[in-house]
Design a protein around this motif. Structure first.
Motif, PDB file in Angstrom:
ATOM      1  N   ASP A  56       0.837  -1.192   0.000  1.00  0.00           N
ATOM      2  CA  ASP A  56       0.000   0.000   0.000  1.00  0.00           C
ATOM      3  C   ASP A  56       0.873   1.243   0.000  1.00  0.00           C
ATOM      4  O   ASP A  56       1.983   1.234   0.540  1.00  0.00           O
ATOM      5  CB  ASP A  56      -0.899   0.000   1.239  1.00  0.00           C
ATOM      6  CG  ASP A  56      -1.928  -1.119   1.196  1.00  0.00           C
ATOM      7  OD1 ASP A  56      -2.305  -1.517   0.078  1.00  0.00           O
ATOM      8  OD2 ASP A  56      -2.342  -1.578   2.270  1.00  0.00           O
ATOM      9  N   PRO A  57       0.378   2.356  -0.568  1.00  0.00           N
ATOM     10  CA  PRO A  57       1.169   3.584  -0.570  1.00  0.00           C
ATOM     11  C   PRO A  57       1.352   4.142   0.835  1.00  0.00           C
ATOM     12  O   PRO A  57       0.484   3.973   1.703  1.00  0.00           O
ATOM     13  CB  PRO A  57       0.337   4.526  -1.444  1.00  0.00           C
ATOM     14  CG  PRO A  57      -1.053   3.987  -1.404  1.00  0.00           C
ATOM     15  CD  PRO A  57      -0.892   2.502  -1.280  1.00  0.00           C
ATOM     16  N   PHE A  58       2.486   4.792   1.059  1.00  0.00           N
ATOM     17  CA  PHE A  58       2.791   5.426   2.342  1.00  0.00           C
ATOM     18  C   PHE A  58       1.759   6.512   2.626  1.00  0.00           C
ATOM     19  O   PHE A  58       1.351   7.245   1.741  1.00  0.00           O
ATOM     20  CB  PHE A  58       4.192   6.042   2.260  1.00  0.00           C
ATOM     21  CG  PHE A  58       4.622   6.747   3.514  1.00  0.00           C
ATOM     22  CD1 PHE A  58       5.222   6.052   4.555  1.00  0.00           C
ATOM     23  CD2 PHE A  58       4.437   8.118   3.648  1.00  0.00           C
ATOM     24  CE1 PHE A  58       5.635   6.706   5.700  1.00  0.00           C
ATOM     25  CE2 PHE A  58       4.840   8.782   4.797  1.00  0.00           C
ATOM     26  CZ  PHE A  58       5.438   8.068   5.827  1.00  0.00           C
ATOM     27  N   ARG A  59       1.356   6.604   3.882  1.00  0.00           N
ATOM     28  CA  ARG A  59       0.381   7.618   4.269  1.00  0.00           C
ATOM     29  C   ARG A  59       0.978   8.607   5.273  1.00  0.00           C
ATOM     30  O   ARG A  59       1.659   8.195   6.222  1.00  0.00           O
ATOM     31  CB  ARG A  59      -0.875   6.960   4.860  1.00  0.00           C
ATOM     32  CG  ARG A  59      -1.877   6.573   3.782  1.00  0.00           C
ATOM     33  CD  ARG A  59      -3.034   5.775   4.344  1.00  0.00           C
ATOM     34  NE  ARG A  59      -2.686   4.358   4.430  1.00  0.00           N
ATOM     35  CZ  ARG A  59      -3.514   3.427   4.896  1.00  0.00           C
ATOM     36  NH1 ARG A  59      -4.699   3.751   5.327  1.00  0.00           N
ATOM     37  NH2 ARG A  59      -3.141   2.159   4.915  1.00  0.00           N
ATOM     38  N   HIS A  60       0.723   9.876   5.042  1.00  0.00           N
ATOM     39  CA  HIS A  60       1.172  10.955   5.916  1.00  0.00           C
ATOM     40  C   HIS A  60      -0.078  11.513   6.583  1.00  0.00           C
ATOM     41  O   HIS A  60      -0.860  12.227   5.966  1.00  0.00           O
ATOM     42  CB  HIS A  60       1.890  12.019   5.076  1.00  0.00           C
ATOM     43  CG  HIS A  60       2.463  13.143   5.879  1.00  0.00           C
ATOM     44  ND1 HIS A  60       3.202  14.166   5.299  1.00  0.00           N
ATOM     45  CD2 HIS A  60       2.422  13.430   7.200  1.00  0.00           C
ATOM     46  CE1 HIS A  60       3.571  15.013   6.228  1.00  0.00           C
ATOM     47  NE2 HIS A  60       3.119  14.592   7.391  1.00  0.00           N
ATOM     48  N   VAL A  61      -0.274  11.147   7.855  1.00  0.00           N
ATOM     49  CA  VAL A  61      -1.490  11.509   8.574  1.00  0.00           C
ATOM     50  C   VAL A  61      -1.214  12.768   9.393  1.00  0.00           C
ATOM     51  O   VAL A  61      -0.329  12.784  10.254  1.00  0.00           O
ATOM     52  CB  VAL A  61      -1.934  10.359   9.507  1.00  0.00           C
ATOM     53  CG1 VAL A  61      -3.237  10.714  10.214  1.00  0.00           C
ATOM     54  CG2 VAL A  61      -2.083   9.057   8.713  1.00  0.00           C
ATOM     55  N   THR A  62      -1.976  13.830   9.142  1.00  0.00           N
ATOM     56  CA  THR A  62      -1.733  15.112   9.806  1.00  0.00           C
ATOM     57  C   THR A  62      -2.952  15.549  10.612  1.00  0.00           C
ATOM     58  O   THR A  62      -4.068  15.081  10.394  1.00  0.00           O
ATOM     59  CB  THR A  62      -1.396  16.209   8.777  1.00  0.00           C
ATOM     60  OG1 THR A  62      -2.508  16.375   7.885  1.00  0.00           O
ATOM     61  CG2 THR A  62      -0.170  15.838   7.964  1.00  0.00           C
ATOM     62  N   GLY A  63      -2.712  16.487  11.537  1.00  0.00           N
ATOM     63  CA  GLY A  63      -3.807  17.057  12.306  1.00  0.00           C
ATOM     64  C   GLY A  63      -4.615  15.991  13.024  1.00  0.00           C
ATOM     65  O   GLY A  63      -4.085  15.074  13.632  1.00  0.00           O
ATOM     66  N   ASP A  64      -5.931  16.138  12.918  1.00  0.00           N
ATOM     67  CA  ASP A  64      -6.839  15.185  13.556  1.00  0.00           C
ATOM     68  C   ASP A  64      -7.393  14.182  12.553  1.00  0.00           C
ATOM     69  O   ASP A  64      -8.427  13.551  12.802  1.00  0.00           O
ATOM     70  CB  ASP A  64      -7.992  15.935  14.236  1.00  0.00           C
ATOM     71  CG  ASP A  64      -7.503  16.821  15.376  1.00  0.00           C
ATOM     72  OD1 ASP A  64      -6.593  16.379  16.102  1.00  0.00           O
ATOM     73  OD2 ASP A  64      -8.011  17.945  15.522  1.00  0.00           O
ATOM     74  N   ASP A  65      -6.735  14.043  11.401  1.00  0.00           N
ATOM     75  CA  ASP A  65      -7.210  13.093  10.395  1.00  0.00           C
ATOM     76  C   ASP A  65      -7.263  11.688  10.987  1.00  0.00           C
ATOM     77  O   ASP A  65      -6.380  11.297  11.765  1.00  0.00           O
ATOM     78  CB  ASP A  65      -6.280  13.083   9.180  1.00  0.00           C
ATOM     79  CG  ASP A  65      -6.390  14.364   8.357  1.00  0.00           C
ATOM     80  OD1 ASP A  65      -7.334  15.139   8.618  1.00  0.00           O
ATOM     81  OD2 ASP A  65      -5.539  14.591   7.494  1.00  0.00           O
ATOM     82  N   PRO A  66      -8.286  10.911  10.633  1.00  0.00           N
ATOM     83  CA  PRO A  66      -8.372   9.538  11.154  1.00  0.00           C
ATOM     84  C   PRO A  66      -7.225   8.687  10.652  1.00  0.00           C
ATOM     85  O   PRO A  66      -6.710   8.891   9.554  1.00  0.00           O
ATOM     86  CB  PRO A  66      -9.721   9.046  10.616  1.00  0.00           C
ATOM     87  CG  PRO A  66      -9.996   9.899   9.419  1.00  0.00           C
ATOM     88  CD  PRO A  66      -9.399  11.238   9.728  1.00  0.00           C
ATOM     89  N   LEU A  67      -6.846   7.727  11.466  1.00  0.00           N
ATOM     90  CA  LEU A  67      -5.702   6.879  11.128  1.00  0.00           C
ATOM     91  C   LEU A  67      -6.014   5.875  10.026  1.00  0.00           C
ATOM     92  O   LEU A  67      -5.197   5.624   9.158  1.00  0.00           O
ATOM     93  CB  LEU A  67      -5.235   6.136  12.384  1.00  0.00           C
ATOM     94  CG  LEU A  67      -4.044   5.195  12.206  1.00  0.00           C
ATOM     95  CD1 LEU A  67      -2.809   5.999  11.828  1.00  0.00           C
ATOM     96  CD2 LEU A  67      -3.790   4.412  13.474  1.00  0.00           C
ATOM     97  N   GLY A  68      -7.177   5.323  10.041  1.00  0.00           N
ATOM     98  CA  GLY A  68      -7.491   4.240   9.117  1.00  0.00           C
ATOM     99  C   GLY A  68      -7.418   2.921   9.865  1.00  0.00           C
ATOM    100  O   GLY A  68      -6.412   2.625  10.528  1.00  0.00           O
ATOM    101  N   VAL A  69      -8.467   2.149   9.765  1.00  0.00           N
ATOM    102  CA  VAL A  69      -8.571   0.898  10.527  1.00  0.00           C
ATOM    103  C   VAL A  69      -7.417  -0.041  10.222  1.00  0.00           C
ATOM    104  O   VAL A  69      -6.905  -0.742  11.105  1.00  0.00           O
ATOM    105  CB  VAL A  69      -9.922   0.205  10.216  1.00  0.00           C
ATOM    106  CG1 VAL A  69     -10.008  -1.145  10.926  1.00  0.00           C
ATOM    107  CG2 VAL A  69     -11.077   1.087  10.624  1.00  0.00           C
ATOM    108  N   ASP A  70      -6.953  -0.045   8.967  1.00  0.00           N
ATOM    109  CA  ASP A  70      -5.893  -0.977   8.579  1.00  0.00           C
ATOM    110  C   ASP A  70      -4.548  -0.664   9.217  1.00  0.00           C
ATOM    111  O   ASP A  70      -3.650  -1.510   9.215  1.00  0.00           O
ATOM    112  CB  ASP A  70      -5.751  -1.015   7.056  1.00  0.00           C
ATOM    113  CG  ASP A  70      -5.411   0.345   6.484  1.00  0.00           C
ATOM    114  OD1 ASP A  70      -5.993   1.357   6.948  1.00  0.00           O
ATOM    115  OD2 ASP A  70      -4.568   0.421   5.577  1.00  0.00           O
ATOM    116  N   LEU A  71      -4.387   0.547   9.774  1.00  0.00           N
ATOM    117  CA  LEU A  71      -3.117   0.919  10.396  1.00  0.00           C
ATOM    118  C   LEU A  71      -3.135   0.757  11.910  1.00  0.00           C
ATOM    119  O   LEU A  71      -2.098   0.900  12.562  1.00  0.00           O
ATOM    120  CB  LEU A  71      -2.763   2.367  10.039  1.00  0.00           C
ATOM    121  CG  LEU A  71      -2.420   2.642   8.572  1.00  0.00           C
ATOM    122  CD1 LEU A  71      -2.148   4.119   8.351  1.00  0.00           C
ATOM    123  CD2 LEU A  71      -1.225   1.808   8.125  1.00  0.00           C
TER     124      LEU A  71
END
Length: 327
Positions: free
Chosen positions: A3-18
């Motif tokens: 899967d592509p790398f994810r850059h999670v910022t602020g209060d964005d949800p993490l994603g269940v898969d992570l």
């Protein structure tokens, strides 16, 4: 395919898969060899558990929050840090917004709200001196005890020392770059110091002289020694080109006085405006000089080009990470 790398910022949800992953915790400015010792332990643990490997970092740098009047040369701003971590093999970088309000929370709330609630971690990996929570009340012993209570593992990594038995630190690397010693800084980073920014329009003086440049504005606190460097230039499409770069402050060009990086990309004539590119610094060639006329300037630029071409023709990667970033 991963899967592509994810850059999670602020209060964005993490994603269940992570959720449920192994998380390396720290600021990791520079992502240097000392940081890599922590980060690699997290990658190894995640691989062993067959769960995602994540990095939890803090933005802005806590020192900028507590000492806003003291300039701080950030080695890897968020976008560049994310790029390096992606190359290392992490699934995501989670940026925790760092404010005075956040810093006032207890160590226990950091564990319950961030590590358990937001990330749902299975394992934490951090440096032996990591502290967190109000008045730095949370330390290694507290983190390990919290892991036992909340059901996650904890790995603490000792300080990493270089071949001279000195601890590798971001402050050491800042000092070397401020002195223009890009080569020794690379030895501590484990890869060539690299910046990332969008190419913007300039005065086009270089083009009239036969040396068109890709201009990138650096942050005001960027404290690399001013001068001329042998560099490699990576386009947004991943293609890599040798070049020579001039770095300095141009008050006549930039009204805010921000430092400007001007890269002459060898054997290249395409437009780059608006493209997010990277420049990796290999060697400091000379300081900035004032020339008596354009002919003398052009003659020196030709010498700089020849020196940079010769230097870059013989370089080899310092590590697998360096090979992915600058080769």
């Amino acid at each position: 395919m991963s899967d592509p790398f994810r850059h999670v910022t602020g209060d964005d949800p993490l994603g269940v898969d992570l959720r449920g992953g192994v998380v390396a915790i720290g600021n990791f400015d520079g992502v240097h060899r000392g940081h890599q010792a922590v980060l690699q332990r997290a990658l190894d643990e995640a691989r062993q558990q067959d769960v995602p490997a994540l990095v939890l970092t803090f933005e802005p740098h806590p020192r900028k929050v507590f000492r806003p009047d003291v300039p701080l040369f950030i080695l890897t701003p968020p976008a560049m840090k994310a790029a390096v971590l992606a190359e290392m093999g992490f699934a995501a970088m989670v940026e925790q917004p760092f404010t005075r309000e956040f810093a006032s929370h207890t160590a226990e709330s950091f564990v319950t709200d961030v590590l358990e609630g937001r990330l749902g971690i299975s394992h934490a990996v951090t440096g032996f001196d990591f502290h967190f929570g109000k008045n730095r009340q949370g330390g290694p012993a507290f983190l390990m005890e919290s892991g036992e209570r909340h059901g996650f593992g904890v790995t603490l990594v000792d300080a990493f020392r270089d071949e001279g038995a000195e601890v590798v630190s971001s402050s050491r690397i800042r000092g070397l770059l401020e002195a223009g010693d890009a080569a020794q800084a690379a030895g501590l980073l484990g890869y060539r110091f690299t910046v990332q920014a969008k190419v913007r329009g300039g005065q086009k003086l270089g083009r009239t002289l036969g040396f068109p440049t890709a201009n990138m504005v650096m942050p005001p606190d960027f404290a690399l020694r001013e001068g001329i460097y042998a560099v490699r230039f990576r386009r947004q499409d991943g293609s890599l080109h040798d070049g020579v770069a001039s770095f300095g402050r141009r008050p006549t060009v930039d009204s805010d006085g921000s430092p400007l990086l001007e890269t002459y990309v060898f054997d290249f004539s395409e437009e780059l405006y608006g493209e997010a590119c990277q420049v990796s610094f290999f060697s400091y060639l000379r300081g900035e000089e004032k020339f008596g006329g354009l002919d003398a300037l052009v003659a020196q630029m030709k010498r700089d080009e020849a020196e940079a071409r010769a230097m870059l023709s013989g370089v080899k990667p310092l590590s697998e990470l360096d090979a992915r970033i600058a080769f």
